[in-house]
Design a protein around this motif. Structure first.
Motif, PDB file in Angstrom:
ATOM      1  N   ALA A   1      12.260   2.370  -1.116  1.00  0.00           N
ATOM      2  CA  ALA A   1      10.963   2.008  -2.180  1.00  0.00           C
ATOM      3  C   ALA A   1      11.676   1.031  -3.192  1.00  0.00           C
ATOM      4  O   ALA A   1      10.686   0.276  -3.983  1.00  0.00           O
ATOM      5  CB  ALA A   1      10.653   3.100  -3.134  1.00  0.00           C
ATOM      6  N   ARG A   2      12.976   0.910  -3.457  1.00  0.00           N
ATOM      7  CA  ARG A   2      13.318  -0.066  -4.434  1.00  0.00           C
ATOM      8  C   ARG A   2      13.532  -1.227  -3.956  1.00  0.00           C
ATOM      9  O   ARG A   2      13.181  -2.142  -4.674  1.00  0.00           O
ATOM     10  CB  ARG A   2      14.800   0.444  -4.852  1.00  0.00           C
ATOM     11  CG  ARG A   2      14.798   1.569  -5.864  1.00  0.00           C
ATOM     12  CD  ARG A   2      16.256   1.712  -6.293  1.00  0.00           C
ATOM     13  NE  ARG A   2      16.431   2.653  -7.507  1.00  0.00           N
ATOM     14  CZ  ARG A   2      17.702   3.000  -8.127  1.00  0.00           C
ATOM     15  NH1 ARG A   2      18.728   2.770  -7.515  1.00  0.00           N
ATOM     16  NH2 ARG A   2      17.483   3.796  -9.145  1.00  0.00           N
ATOM     17  N   ALA A   3      13.701  -1.314  -2.672  1.00  0.00           N
ATOM     18  CA  ALA A   3      13.757  -2.498  -2.103  1.00  0.00           C
ATOM     19  C   ALA A   3      12.130  -3.305  -2.043  1.00  0.00           C
ATOM     20  O   ALA A   3      12.115  -4.427  -2.090  1.00  0.00           O
ATOM     21  CB  ALA A   3      14.184  -2.681  -0.633  1.00  0.00           C
ATOM     22  N   ALA A   4      11.288  -2.301  -1.922  1.00  0.00           N
ATOM     23  CA  ALA A   4      10.004  -2.873  -2.101  1.00  0.00           C
ATOM     24  C   ALA A   4       9.184  -2.871  -3.440  1.00  0.00           C
ATOM     25  O   ALA A   4       8.197  -3.396  -3.804  1.00  0.00           O
ATOM     26  CB  ALA A   4       8.990  -1.883  -1.303  1.00  0.00           C
ATOM     27  N   GLN A   5      10.421  -2.673  -4.584  1.00  0.00           N
ATOM     28  CA  GLN A   5      10.058  -2.831  -5.981  1.00  0.00           C
ATOM     29  C   GLN A   5       8.945  -1.792  -6.335  1.00  0.00           C
ATOM     30  O   GLN A   5       7.828  -2.092  -7.157  1.00  0.00           O
ATOM     31  CB  GLN A   5       9.600  -4.281  -6.301  1.00  0.00           C
ATOM     32  CG  GLN A   5      10.680  -5.234  -6.240  1.00  0.00           C
ATOM     33  CD  GLN A   5      10.405  -6.654  -6.544  1.00  0.00           C
ATOM     34  OE1 GLN A   5       9.026  -7.130  -6.531  1.00  0.00           O
ATOM     35  NE2 GLN A   5      11.216  -7.605  -6.887  1.00  0.00           N
ATOM     36  N   TYR A   6       9.011  -0.693  -6.037  1.00  0.00           N
ATOM     37  CA  TYR A   6       8.133   0.462  -6.154  1.00  0.00           C
ATOM     38  C   TYR A   6       8.829   1.619  -6.734  1.00  0.00           C
ATOM     39  O   TYR A   6      10.082   1.989  -6.180  1.00  0.00           O
ATOM     40  CB  TYR A   6       7.546   1.022  -4.905  1.00  0.00           C
ATOM     41  CG  TYR A   6       6.414   1.955  -5.026  1.00  0.00           C
ATOM     42  CD1 TYR A   6       5.168   1.802  -5.576  1.00  0.00           C
ATOM     43  CD2 TYR A   6       6.587   3.344  -4.257  1.00  0.00           C
ATOM     44  CE1 TYR A   6       4.202   2.732  -5.838  1.00  0.00           C
ATOM     45  CE2 TYR A   6       5.671   4.229  -4.572  1.00  0.00           C
ATOM     46  CZ  TYR A   6       4.504   4.163  -5.338  1.00  0.00           C
ATOM     47  OH  TYR A   6       3.732   5.026  -5.316  1.00  0.00           O
TER      48      TYR A   6
ATOM     49  N   ARG B   1       0.747  -1.063  -0.179  1.00  0.00           N
ATOM     50  CA  ARG B   1       0.101  -0.048   0.245  1.00  0.00           C
ATOM     51  C   ARG B   1       0.907   1.204   0.001  1.00  0.00           C
ATOM     52  O   ARG B   1       0.699   2.071   0.851  1.00  0.00           O
ATOM     53  CB  ARG B   1      -1.071  -0.088   1.195  1.00  0.00           C
ATOM     54  CG  ARG B   1      -0.392  -0.394   2.558  1.00  0.00           C
ATOM     55  CD  ARG B   1      -1.196  -0.450   3.592  1.00  0.00           C
ATOM     56  NE  ARG B   1      -0.801  -0.286   4.838  1.00  0.00           N
ATOM     57  CZ  ARG B   1      -0.023  -1.299   5.573  1.00  0.00           C
ATOM     58  NH1 ARG B   1       0.222  -2.475   5.247  1.00  0.00           N
ATOM     59  NH2 ARG B   1       0.473  -0.861   6.708  1.00  0.00           N
ATOM     60  N   PRO B   2       1.546   1.361  -1.162  1.00  0.00           N
ATOM     61  CA  PRO B   2       2.499   2.529  -1.114  1.00  0.00           C
ATOM     62  C   PRO B   2       1.936   3.953  -0.992  1.00  0.00           C
ATOM     63  O   PRO B   2       2.530   4.719  -0.464  1.00  0.00           O
ATOM     64  CB  PRO B   2       3.213   2.445  -2.647  1.00  0.00           C
ATOM     65  CG  PRO B   2       2.095   1.468  -3.161  1.00  0.00           C
ATOM     66  CD  PRO B   2       1.690   0.690  -2.351  1.00  0.00           C
ATOM     67  N   MET B   3       0.609   4.218  -1.412  1.00  0.00           N
ATOM     68  CA  MET B   3       0.261   5.409  -1.340  1.00  0.00           C
ATOM     69  C   MET B   3      -0.257   5.801   0.233  1.00  0.00           C
ATOM     70  O   MET B   3      -0.631   7.075   0.409  1.00  0.00           O
ATOM     71  CB  MET B   3      -0.850   5.626  -2.129  1.00  0.00           C
ATOM     72  CG  MET B   3      -0.541   5.432  -3.761  1.00  0.00           C
ATOM     73  SD  MET B   3       0.936   6.829  -3.982  1.00  0.00           S
ATOM     74  CE  MET B   3       0.136   8.017  -3.930  1.00  0.00           C
ATOM     75  N   GLU B   4      -0.351   4.650   1.106  1.00  0.00           N
ATOM     76  CA  GLU B   4      -0.943   4.837   2.264  1.00  0.00           C
ATOM     77  C   GLU B   4       0.279   5.292   3.198  1.00  0.00           C
ATOM     78  O   GLU B   4       0.247   5.520   4.570  1.00  0.00           O
ATOM     79  CB  GLU B   4      -1.534   3.826   2.927  1.00  0.00           C
ATOM     80  CG  GLU B   4      -2.955   3.524   2.228  1.00  0.00           C
ATOM     81  CD  GLU B   4      -3.438   2.434   2.622  1.00  0.00           C
ATOM     82  OE1 GLU B   4      -3.273   2.041   4.047  1.00  0.00           O
ATOM     83  OE2 GLU B   4      -4.516   1.816   2.119  1.00  0.00           O
ATOM     84  N   ILE B   5       1.605   5.184   3.010  1.00  0.00           N
ATOM     85  CA  ILE B   5       2.869   5.344   3.790  1.00  0.00           C
ATOM     86  C   ILE B   5       3.569   6.584   3.406  1.00  0.00           C
ATOM     87  O   ILE B   5       3.820   6.809   2.186  1.00  0.00           O
ATOM     88  CB  ILE B   5       3.747   4.270   3.202  1.00  0.00           C
ATOM     89  CG1 ILE B   5       3.223   2.984   3.617  1.00  0.00           C
ATOM     90  CG2 ILE B   5       5.167   4.189   4.384  1.00  0.00           C
ATOM     91  CD1 ILE B   5       2.548   2.500   4.971  1.00  0.00           C
TER      92      ILE B   5
END
Length: 339
Positions: free
Chosen positions: A186-191, A162-166
């Motif tokens: 973010a890169r670690a999360a592939q985002y 849920r990247p837009m909630e963080i």
């Protein structure tokens, strides 16, 4: 991602080799009085940000060491000059107070990163005189004490799901070292790091306050500033250090990102510079005094208490390090499309 200083053991070897010969600390007052400005009775350390961050702690540690040394005529004063995460002070030092030998300005690896990106205007790394680096700090990442995120793996999973909630928040704008730490998460999360929600503050103290109040959810910062706030009872939890080994002091139980499966290492040199027109006698006296306090019994203990590793470089050694590090940061900035 690894950003490491060249040969981290070299400063220790040089320091041990020279420590017995250091005897100029007591001569500092005379050397500074030789300038046209006030002597050590008005010595001050300038924090180029608001209180409560890594720059603040850098000046407080230096004040403690210098005051204990007894080499100065009176206690070191600390002055706060926020603006541009160091850009305002850098320009003022060059343009208005270039010969003020009594003024020490705190810098960090983040300052060098900003210079590499030309965020300090037309001024380059050779526009000031680099005096001494006293410590190697390391990046960390923190959440609220009551956050469901318990470790770095949880954080990466949350950003992925849920990247837009963080919301990330830290003491630096886009392109700063804290922003790059966020981008690495973010890169670690592939985002896509360019889509990350990030709030910039004028110093780590404001970022910690926002984290405590729930305005942001994640704070990438440095070990020293989080150690300082934890000592004051801040309602935060550090979930990872961006160091090769676990850190000393209050953060000794915090696992590194590497231990948790992510190769993120971010060291942060901390030290001081003076204006470009400070004369050689005063400049050399400052270098010698810092060399003396770095060889004292208090030095290593004080570094460990504040979550930092002893790392002394002075004068020409530090100047060469700064030149190499700015070039390394320039390469990194291009990778993040910041140049």
């Amino acid at each position: 991602m690894r950003i490491l200083p060249p040969d981290v053991d070299a400063p220790r070897r040089r320091l041990l080799a020279r420590a017995a010969a250091v005897a100029l600390g007591a001569q500092l007052p005379a050397a500074l009085r030789a300038t046209s400005r006030p002597g050590p009775s008005t010595a001050e350390c300038i924090v180029p940000a608001k209180a409560g961050g890594g720059f603040d702690l850098t000046c407080k540690v230096a004040k403690s060491l210098l005051d204990r040394s007894g080499a100065l005529g009176s206690p070191v004063k600390i002055r706060y000059v926020p603006g541009g995460i160091g850009a305002i002070v850098y320009k003022q030092t060059i343009m208005r107070s270039s010969d003020r030998a009594e003024q020490l300005i705190a810098f960090s690896g983040g300052s060098l990163l900003n210079i590499a990106q030309r965020k300090f205007g037309p001024y380059a790394e050779d526009s000031v005189r680099w005096v001494a680096s006293l410590a190697m700090d390391f990046g960390v990442v923190a959440v609220h004490r009551d956050s469901p995120i318990r470790n770095f793996k949880d954080l990466v999973a949350a950003v992925r799901a849920r990247p837009m909630e963080i919301v990330f928040g830290a003491g630096g704008t886009i392109g700063s070292q804290d922003w790059i730490k966020s981008a690495e998460i973010a890169r670690a999360a592939q985002y896509d790091f360019k889509l990350l929600r990030y709030v910039a503050f004028e110093g780590g103290g404001d970022a910690v306050a926002a984290l405590e109040r729930g305005y942001v959810h994640v704070m990438p910062g440095d070990a020293s500033e989080l150690t300082m706030h934890l000592k004051q009872g801040a309602a935060v939890r550090v979930v990872a250090s961006f160091s090769e080994e676990r850190l000393p002091g209050l953060l000794a139980s915090v696992p590194t990102a590497r231990e948790q499966g992510f190769d993120i290492v971010w060291p942060v040199a901390r030290g001081f510079y003076v204006g470009p027109r400070v004369d050689d006698a005063a400049y050399d006296a400052w270098v010698s005094l810092f060399e003396k306090v770095a060889a004292s019994a208090d030095y290593r203990e004080l570094m460990n208490e504040n979550g930092m590793q002893p790392y002394f470089l002075g004068g020409r050694d530090l100047t060469r390090y700064v030149t190499r590090q700015v070039e390394a940061y320039r390469t990194l900035a291009r990778q993040y499309q910041l140049l």
